[in-house]
Enzyme design. Structure first.
Site, mmCIF file in Angstrom:
data_model
loop_
_atom_site.group_PDB
_atom_site.id
_atom_site.type_symbol
_atom_site.label_atom_id
_atom_site.label_comp_id
_atom_site.label_asym_id
_atom_site.label_seq_id
_atom_site.Cartn_x
_atom_site.Cartn_y
_atom_site.Cartn_z
ATOM 1 N N ARG A 97 14.279 -34.142 4.734
ATOM 2 C CA ARG A 97 14.954 -33.600 3.550
ATOM 3 C C ARG A 97 16.311 -32.994 3.885
ATOM 4 O O ARG A 97 17.171 -32.866 3.016
ATOM 5 C CB ARG A 97 14.040 -32.612 2.821
ATOM 6 C CG ARG A 97 12.915 -33.330 2.074
ATOM 7 C CD ARG A 97 11.916 -32.335 1.522
ATOM 8 N NE ARG A 97 11.210 -31.644 2.564
ATOM 9 C CZ ARG A 97 10.043 -32.029 3.078
ATOM 10 N NH1 ARG A 97 9.446 -33.095 2.618
ATOM 11 N NH2 ARG A 97 9.469 -31.344 4.046
ATOM 12 N N GLU A 112 1.999 -25.140 17.548
ATOM 13 C CA GLU A 112 0.817 -24.304 17.745
ATOM 14 C C GLU A 112 -0.064 -24.906 18.862
ATOM 15 O O GLU A 112 -0.522 -24.222 19.750
ATOM 16 C CB GLU A 112 0.038 -24.227 16.434
ATOM 17 C CG GLU A 112 -0.796 -22.980 16.333
ATOM 18 C CD GLU A 112 -1.454 -22.890 14.974
ATOM 19 O OE1 GLU A 112 -0.971 -23.534 14.020
ATOM 20 O OE2 GLU A 112 -2.460 -22.177 14.877
HETATM 21 P P1 AMP Z 1 9.124 -25.204 10.804
HETATM 22 O O1 AMP Z 1 9.486 -25.965 12.063
HETATM 23 O O2 AMP Z 1 7.761 -24.574 10.858
HETATM 24 O O3 AMP Z 1 10.190 -24.178 10.445
HETATM 25 O O4 AMP Z 1 9.035 -26.263 9.624
HETATM 26 C C1 AMP Z 1 10.163 -26.693 9.001
HETATM 27 C C2 AMP Z 1 10.045 -28.085 8.451
HETATM 28 O O5 AMP Z 1 8.749 -28.357 7.897
HETATM 29 C C3 AMP Z 1 11.059 -28.255 7.350
HETATM 30 O O6 AMP Z 1 11.864 -29.358 7.679
HETATM 31 C C4 AMP Z 1 10.263 -28.456 6.087
HETATM 32 O O7 AMP Z 1 10.712 -29.644 5.472
HETATM 33 C C5 AMP Z 1 8.804 -28.561 6.490
HETATM 34 N N1 AMP Z 1 7.940 -27.513 5.882
HETATM 35 C C6 AMP Z 1 7.236 -26.559 6.532
HETATM 36 N N2 AMP Z 1 6.530 -25.783 5.698
HETATM 37 C C7 AMP Z 1 6.797 -26.234 4.454
HETATM 38 C C8 AMP Z 1 6.373 -25.838 3.122
HETATM 39 N N3 AMP Z 1 5.541 -24.816 2.898
HETATM 40 N N4 AMP Z 1 6.878 -26.517 2.079
HETATM 41 C C9 AMP Z 1 7.728 -27.553 2.274
HETATM 42 N N5 AMP Z 1 8.149 -27.986 3.484
HETATM 43 C C10 AMP Z 1 7.680 -27.349 4.571
#
Ligand code: AMP
Length: 182
Positions: free
Chosen positions: A67, A104
């Site tokens: 996205r 994780e």
């Molecule tokens: P992180 O590495 O945990 O910060 O995850 C970020 C990526 O995961 C982003 O590119 C988001 O598109 C996706 N993502 C993680 N959690 C969500 C959520 N609750 N809703 C939508 N997209 C999420």
């Protein structure tokens, strides 16, 4: 650099759909397809980003799969700048540089084309993604950009899931801008 008013943030937030238990139980998924599908909201968001970054003398916009591609590429076109995709392993066809990061359970990796910033010295780069949660992907992308000697001006996220702590962590090392904090 410009920020949105509370009313403007509420407006944008109202165009994003919450989907419960996607992709697995317990996750509240922030679905931005409803914002993208609303031409007034999408234009409002992109105009704000153009306004914030138009005088920052940026050289490249980097977007994180998938996205981050939508927002990053739309902004790059608006600002008349080149766009650089950061992707999961084995998706980019040419020679890549990569950055590992911890999950994780286990590790993951992201990649960028080795010649993405061409031969530019200290290019000014903006990183864009739709959402920061734990921040693993974003930190790896920032490190990837920094490790090739580029100047990461800011990492910009449409949505910041504050309680997952990613932005707090990332902020200690890079400048970040979260449009909507949830
Ligand atoms: P992180 O590495 O945990 O910060 O995850 C970020 C990526 O995961 C982003 O590119 C988001 O598109 C996706 N993502 C993680 N959690 C969500 C959520 N609750 N809703 C939508 N997209 C999420």
């Amino acid at each position: 650099m410009k920020k949105l008013s509370v009313a403007d943030k509420d407006y944008l937030l109202s165009t994003i759909r919450d989907v419960k238990d996607f992709p697995k139980p317990g996750i509240l998924f922030k679905d931005i397809t409803t914002l993208l599908n609303d031409k007034k909201a999408f234009k409002f968001l992109m105009d704000h980003l153009e306004d914030r970054y138009k005088d920052e003398n940026l050289d490249f916009i980097v977007g994180i799969e998938s996205r981050g591609f939508i927002l990053g590429a739309a902004l790059a076109s608006k600002l008349d700048l080149p766009f650089v995709p950061v992707r999961k392993p084995h998706k980019l066809p040419y020679i890549t540089i990569s950055q590992k990061y911890s999950l994780e359970y286990g590790v993951d990796e992201i990649e960028m084309h080795v010649d993405a910033f061409r031969d530019l010295k200290d290019p000014r780069v903006l990183l864009v993604d739709d959402l920061i949660a734990t921040g693993g992907t974003a930190i790896a992308a920032c490190d990837l950009i920094a490790n090739v000697g580029a100047n990461l001006v800011e990492a910009c996220f449409l949505i910041d899931l504050l309680e997952l702590g990613g932005s707090k962590n990332l902020k200690t090392r890079y400048q970040i801008y979260s449009i909507l904090e949830v």
